[in-house]
Write a protein that holds these residues in place. Structure first.
Motif, short mmCIF file in Angstrom:
data_model
loop_
_atom_site.label_atom_id
_atom_site.label_comp_id
_atom_site.label_asym_id
_atom_site.label_seq_id
_atom_site.Cartn_x
_atom_site.Cartn_y
_atom_site.Cartn_z
N TRP A 1 2.96 -13.68 -4.15
CA TRP A 1 2.37 -12.34 -4.24
C TRP A 1 3.07 -11.35 -3.32
CZ3 TRP A 1 -0.45 -11.10 -8.24
CH2 TRP A 1 -1.01 -12.14 -8.97
N SER B 1 4.38 -7.75 -4.29
CA SER B 1 4.08 -6.58 -3.49
C SER B 1 5.35 -5.78 -3.21
CB SER B 1 3.43 -7.00 -2.17
OG SER B 1 3.22 -5.88 -1.33
N LYS C 1 -1.72 -6.12 -2.85
CA LYS C 1 -2.27 -7.16 -3.71
C LYS C 1 -1.70 -7.13 -5.13
CE LYS C 1 -6.71 -7.33 -1.28
NZ LYS C 1 -8.19 -7.15 -1.42
N SER C 2 -0.86 -6.12 -5.41
CA SER C 2 -0.33 -5.91 -6.76
C SER C 2 -1.46 -5.98 -7.78
CB SER C 2 0.75 -6.96 -7.09
OG SER C 2 1.92 -6.70 -6.35
#
Length: 214
Positions: free
Chosen positions: A166, A170, A191-192
């Protein structure tokens, strides 16, 4: 199969509903649901994706009562679909940054294996529609994303549930400078992920014509 399903859930618009969003007041993103890098995701493109899911649901659920239940359970398809469309581009950018490519043959191989497990092509399409909100015509695109995610995680020496994966997304989100139309929320770069914003001037118009405050 379990990991593939979990990844599909993370990387797809998984909640099935079909509200059409209307808004009053000013609009800082005329005609655009989101801007990702130099690409605009238009409201028309988003509505097309939503309608694809709705049409597939209607075909799969000819019983009016079952169809109505599906609508009632899924009140945020437009926003969740947009989340998936943005995340698709973010993941693709992260994969490109890592030098990762996916071939048509790899997609077909993955699809063949999944069809064998599901019990055929139609069964797989139905499963992806019901579980992840992916219309049949978008299945191959979704499988490409699954492969990109798997390859990216492998290149990072991790898996798609871990912070390192993640973090790469990001980084890609920052590079692309994701900007959502406020009616659909905001984009959390770290956190996309899409985050709902409090916008009392936005209304959701459901298929039955009722209105709800977003």
């Amino acid at each position: 199969m379990h990991r593939r399903r979990r990844t599909a859930f993370l990387l797809s618009a998984a909640i099935l509903a079909a509200p059409l969003l209307t808004a009053c007041g000013s609009d800082a993103h005329p005609g655009a649901a989101a801007v990702v890098g130099d690409q605009r995701i238009t409201v028309a493109q988003l509505e097309t994706r939503v309608n694809e899911v709705r049409d597939a649901q209607r075909a799969a659920l000819p019983d009016d009562a079952q169809y109505a239940q599906a609508i009632a359970k899924t009140g945020t398809l437009a926003r969740d679909t947009l989340h998936g469309m943005v995340l698709d581009q973010v993941l693709h950018r992260a994969a490109e940054d890592a030098g990762i490519t996916v071939t048509r043959k790899e997609i077909q191989t993955m699809r063949t294996g999944l069809e064998q497990q599901a019990g055929g092509s139609k069964a797989l399409e139905t499963a992806w529609l019901q579980q992840y909100g992916v219309a049949p015509e978008r299945l191959d695109d979704n499988l490409r994303l699954q492969l990109e995610a798997q390859k990216l995680a492998a290149a990072l020496g991790t898996d798609t549930s871990q912070p390192a994966f993640w973090a790469a997304l990001s980084k890609a989100s920052k590079e692309l400078d994701v900007d959502l139309n406020p009616r659909y929320g905001t984009w959390d770069v770290e956190k996309s992920s899409r985050v709902d914003a409090k916008t009392p001037w936005v209304r959701e118009v459901t298929a039955s014509g009722t209105q709800q405050t977003a």
